[in-house]
Design a protein around this motif. Structure first.
Motif, mmCIF file in Angstrom:
data_model
loop_
_atom_site.group_PDB
_atom_site.id
_atom_site.type_symbol
_atom_site.label_atom_id
_atom_site.label_comp_id
_atom_site.label_asym_id
_atom_site.label_seq_id
_atom_site.Cartn_x
_atom_site.Cartn_y
_atom_site.Cartn_z
ATOM 1 N N ALA A 30 -7.180 -33.185 -41.967
ATOM 2 C CA ALA A 30 -8.471 -33.105 -42.656
ATOM 3 C C ALA A 30 -9.632 -33.563 -41.784
ATOM 4 O O ALA A 30 -10.795 -33.276 -42.107
ATOM 5 N N ARG A 31 -9.345 -34.240 -40.680
ATOM 6 C CA ARG A 31 -10.433 -34.731 -39.825
ATOM 7 C C ARG A 31 -11.182 -33.592 -39.145
ATOM 8 O O ARG A 31 -12.335 -33.759 -38.736
ATOM 9 N N TRP A 32 -10.558 -32.411 -39.043
ATOM 10 C CA TRP A 32 -11.267 -31.254 -38.514
ATOM 11 C C TRP A 32 -12.423 -30.835 -39.420
ATOM 12 O O TRP A 32 -13.353 -30.146 -38.971
ATOM 13 N N ALA A 33 -12.388 -31.246 -40.671
ATOM 14 C CA ALA A 33 -13.419 -30.845 -41.637
ATOM 15 C C ALA A 33 -14.548 -31.860 -41.766
ATOM 16 O O ALA A 33 -15.504 -31.635 -42.514
ATOM 17 N N ARG A 34 -14.460 -32.961 -41.046
ATOM 18 C CA ARG A 34 -15.548 -33.943 -41.105
ATOM 19 C C ARG A 34 -16.822 -33.332 -40.524
ATOM 20 O O ARG A 34 -16.759 -32.419 -39.689
ATOM 21 N N THR A 35 -17.968 -33.821 -40.960
ATOM 22 C CA THR A 35 -19.228 -33.152 -40.655
ATOM 23 C C THR A 35 -20.210 -34.023 -39.874
ATOM 24 O O THR A 35 -20.102 -35.251 -39.839
ATOM 25 N N GLY A 36 -21.175 -33.343 -39.258
ATOM 26 C CA GLY A 36 -22.275 -33.994 -38.560
ATOM 27 C C GLY A 36 -23.454 -33.051 -38.508
ATOM 28 O O GLY A 36 -23.299 -31.830 -38.680
ATOM 29 N N ASN A 37 -24.646 -33.580 -38.254
ATOM 30 C CA ASN A 37 -25.871 -32.787 -38.368
ATOM 31 C C ASN A 37 -26.810 -33.004 -37.191
ATOM 32 O O ASN A 37 -26.949 -34.123 -36.690
ATOM 33 N N ARG A 38 -27.458 -31.922 -36.779
ATOM 34 C CA ARG A 38 -28.554 -32.010 -35.827
ATOM 35 C C ARG A 38 -29.859 -32.126 -36.588
ATOM 36 O O ARG A 38 -29.967 -31.685 -37.728
ATOM 37 N N VAL B 282 -19.717 -38.639 -27.580
ATOM 38 C CA VAL B 282 -20.425 -39.573 -28.461
ATOM 39 C C VAL B 282 -20.579 -38.974 -29.858
ATOM 40 O O VAL B 282 -20.314 -39.629 -30.875
ATOM 41 N N ARG B 283 -20.996 -37.720 -29.923
ATOM 42 C CA ARG B 283 -21.217 -37.083 -31.221
ATOM 43 C C ARG B 283 -19.898 -36.872 -31.968
ATOM 44 O O ARG B 283 -19.847 -37.009 -33.200
ATOM 45 N N LEU B 284 -18.837 -36.551 -31.236
ATOM 46 C CA LEU B 284 -17.539 -36.403 -31.887
ATOM 47 C C LEU B 284 -17.097 -37.728 -32.481
ATOM 48 O O LEU B 284 -16.607 -37.778 -33.627
ATOM 49 N N ASP B 285 -17.260 -38.811 -31.743
ATOM 50 C CA ASP B 285 -16.903 -40.130 -32.264
ATOM 51 C C ASP B 285 -17.696 -40.442 -33.525
ATOM 52 O O ASP B 285 -17.155 -41.019 -34.487
ATOM 53 N N LEU B 286 -18.976 -40.090 -33.537
ATOM 54 C CA LEU B 286 -19.809 -40.336 -34.723
ATOM 55 C C LEU B 286 -19.252 -39.579 -35.928
ATOM 56 O O LEU B 286 -19.159 -40.124 -37.042
ATOM 57 N N MET B 287 -18.890 -38.326 -35.725
ATOM 58 C CA MET B 287 -18.371 -37.505 -36.819
ATOM 59 C C MET B 287 -17.058 -38.051 -37.368
ATOM 60 O O MET B 287 -16.787 -37.974 -38.565
ATOM 61 N N LEU B 288 -16.242 -38.608 -36.472
ATOM 62 C CA LEU B 288 -14.948 -39.121 -36.901
ATOM 63 C C LEU B 288 -15.044 -40.512 -37.515
ATOM 64 O O LEU B 288 -14.207 -40.889 -38.344
ATOM 65 N N ASP B 289 -16.070 -41.271 -37.124
ATOM 66 C CA ASP B 289 -16.184 -42.662 -37.581
ATOM 67 C C ASP B 289 -17.167 -42.867 -38.727
ATOM 68 O O ASP B 289 -17.081 -43.862 -39.455
ATOM 69 N N GLN B 290 -18.124 -41.941 -38.868
ATOM 70 C CA GLN B 290 -19.156 -42.087 -39.898
ATOM 71 C C GLN B 290 -19.149 -40.863 -40.813
ATOM 72 O O GLN B 290 -18.708 -39.790 -40.418
ATOM 73 N N ASP B 291 -19.667 -41.048 -42.000
ATOM 74 C CA ASP B 291 -19.753 -39.936 -42.944
ATOM 75 C C ASP B 291 -21.040 -39.162 -42.723
ATOM 76 O O ASP B 291 -22.140 -39.703 -42.895
#
Length: 206
Positions: free
Chosen positions: A167-175, A111-120
């Motif tokens: 470049a998708r490896w560089a997309r970000t997400g936060n706790r 779920v979190r990976l999908d969020l990182m790939l789909d949202q900024d």
């Protein structure tokens, strides 16, 4: 009901209160101590317990490592159901509880990976692993069912990581605690959890 709720407590009420206190104490003794550690340190140095150097993991290898880990859990869950439910100590999860946790980690990280790939730069919703273990009655689940669910969750996550490129490896997400990940560091951070828990169960270091 406590004795303070009686206008004139009788000995029987005191006995009831003592019994309730004993039950409460027993429940507390059997409770898992919540894990409040920040495990992001595994991205900076090898884990002295399980032996994994997560920071050195090649990002493209994570999908295969997830699948290999799931195979290890399949072997564990093929054991005697009653033994799988038995905790080595009251405050330590049973093998079955660990397996349920790993299954849910695979689901959550998908779920979190999908969020990182789909949202900024998304913010992840909080997850209380200890509350989930209690609410979902990990220790009462059927090992054969958990084995199938864990394998399915692992395959879905592995396939999702295989779909990441460039470049998708560089997309970000936060706790919510301030920890910030790229998809790459997220992959390395993720793989330590199931590897470490398989070590918890089998004692075999990587």
């Amino acid at each position: 009901m406590t004795t303070s709720e009686h206008t004139s407590p009788e000995p029987a009420a005191a006995v009831t209160t003592d019994a309730a206190a004993e039950v409460t104490a027993a429940a507390a003794a059997d409770a898992i101590v919540p894990d409040t550690k920040d495990w992001t340190w595994v991205l900076e140095q090898p884990c002295a317990d399980c032996g994994l150097d997560a920071g050195a993991v090649v990002r493209e290898d994570v999908a295969g490592m997830v699948r290999a880990n799931a195979a290890g859990w399949a072997a564990v869950l093929g054991g005697d159901p009653e033994a799988l439910r038995r905790r080595p100590r009251p405050e330590i999860w049973s093998d079955l509880e660990y397996a349920c946790h790993v299954r849910d980690v695979f689901r959550l990280f998908r779920v979190r990976l999908d969020l990182m790939l789909d949202q900024d730069d998304p913010l992840f919703a909080n997850w209380d692993q200890d509350a989930t273990a209690v609410a979902e009655r990990y220790g009462e689940q059927r090992p054969a069912v958990v084995a199938v669910e864990l394998a399915e969750a692992a395959e879905a996550l592995a396939a999702a990581f295989e779909g990441v490129a460039g470049a998708r490896w560089a997309r970000t997400g936060n706790r919510s605690d301030g920890a910030r990940f790229t998809v790459e560091s997220f992959a390395r951070y993720l793989i330590h959890d199931p590897v470490h828990h398989l070590y918890d169960v089998t004692g075999e270091r990587v």
